[in-house]
Design a protein around this motif. Structure first.
Motif, mmCIF file in Angstrom:
data_model
loop_
_atom_site.group_PDB
_atom_site.id
_atom_site.type_symbol
_atom_site.label_atom_id
_atom_site.label_comp_id
_atom_site.label_asym_id
_atom_site.label_seq_id
_atom_site.Cartn_x
_atom_site.Cartn_y
_atom_site.Cartn_z
ATOM 1 N N LYS A 1 -30.822 -4.082 -8.153
ATOM 2 C CA LYS A 1 -30.050 -5.306 -7.932
ATOM 3 C C LYS A 1 -30.952 -6.402 -7.382
ATOM 4 O O LYS A 1 -31.611 -6.220 -6.358
ATOM 5 N N ASP B 1 -31.059 -7.706 -3.429
ATOM 6 C CA ASP B 1 -30.543 -6.678 -2.526
ATOM 7 C C ASP B 1 -31.429 -6.643 -1.271
ATOM 8 O O ASP B 1 -32.628 -6.375 -1.355
ATOM 9 N N HIS C 1 -34.087 -3.932 -0.443
ATOM 10 C CA HIS C 1 -35.291 -3.783 -1.268
ATOM 11 C C HIS C 1 -36.448 -4.659 -0.779
ATOM 12 O O HIS C 1 -37.574 -4.480 -1.215
#
Length: 292
Positions: A256, A259, A262
């Motif tokens: 994603k 996100d 991350h």
């Protein structure tokens, strides 16, 4: 490739057109011819029913959404494909990757940071580098670098097979830029803007991953004041570019975009000025260098 797909590939090469569009046109042409011949010789349409329509509309999207979930099987089924990135070796170099919403000032922040740290900065330089790596025309890269053909075309497109012989132009470009990113990480410390660099270097512990975002008001102001975008279309342009970046990133990484889990640092450039953001990243860079 099967003979039908290879024929389409030959057409796309001859006329320098995108494989996905030629493939879609080719399939529609065959379907129309089949229906026409059926009407002429059988006085009705036979052989094309609900199953054909359902398969055409659903199989591609199902594969598109399921593919990211079986990435961990790649190592068991061969050498992997375009989605499998080799683990980079970054030596003692530190790479700062900056993903950003359009209008958040990520490019300007990257330039400021590179100047502050005395390291190289890579953004538009990727165009000529990727052109040399992939053999593509620079104008094609400028037009397609951070967007992919429409969702339906990409679902129909067959991306399997040998890297050199059967990938689409978009896939070849992604792989070429991924190779460049890995080579840069092995060679020097630098700042890299976009290009899914955070994913390509995901297995390295010498990478600082930054994501820049902002509220719409500040993004519109920056687009109008600094990018020269018309106030009438600024908001729609921001949504369009961000949508392309989301689709491009999530298609090639299976993760994603934006996100927070991350990235090492999420920066709201609407409430934090770029100089402060630059100092935050520089401090993180210095701490990582001292720990080495």
């Amino acid at each position: 490739m099967m003979s039908g797909e290879y024929f389409v590939r030959a057409i796309s090469r001859r006329f320098r057109k995108e494989f996905g569009y030629v493939k879609l046109g080719f399939d529609i042409t065959l379907l129309c011819i089949a229906c026409l011949l059926s009407l002429i010789f059988m006085s009705g349409i036979y052989g094309v029913r609900e199953g054909t329509v359902v398969a055409a509309l659903l199989v591609g999207p199902i594969v598109h959404f399921v593919t990211p979930w079986y990435r961990f099987f790649d190592k068991w089924i061969g050498d992997g494909d375009v989605h499998a990135a080799a683990k980079p070796r970054t030596a003692n170099h530190i790479v700062v990757t900056i993903a950003r919403e359009y209008g958040s000032g990520g490019h300007i922040l990257g330039e400021m940071l590179a100047k502050e740290l005395g390291i190289k900065f890579y953004d538009r330089e990727f165009i000529s580098m990727a052109a040399r790596e992939s053999g593509m025309d620079e104008q094609f890269i400028i037009k397609n670098e951070q967007s992919i053909p429409s969702f339906w075309l990409k679902c129909i497109l067959d991306g399997n097979g040998s890297l050199e012989r059967s990938l689409s132009s978009d896939d070849v470009l992604f792989v070429a830029e991924s190779r460049i990113i890995q080579e840069l990480a092995e060679r020097e410390s630098c700042v890299i803007i976009g290009r899914c660099a955070d994913f390509v270097l995901n297995d390295s512990d010498r990478v600082i991953k930054v994501f820049c975002y902002s509220d719409m008001e500040h993004e519109v102001a920056r687009c109008v004041g600094e990018y020269g975008v018309s106030p009438d279309i600024a908001e729609s342009e921001i949504r369009r570019v961000n949508r392309n970046r989301i689709v491009h990133y999530e298609y090639y990484t299976g993760m994603k975009w934006g996100d927070p889990h991350h990235y090492n640092l999420m920066i709201n450039t609407g409430s934090i000025d770029l100089k402060t953001a630059c100092r935050l990243i520089a401090d993180l860079y210095g701490n990582m260098r001292r720990e080495a």
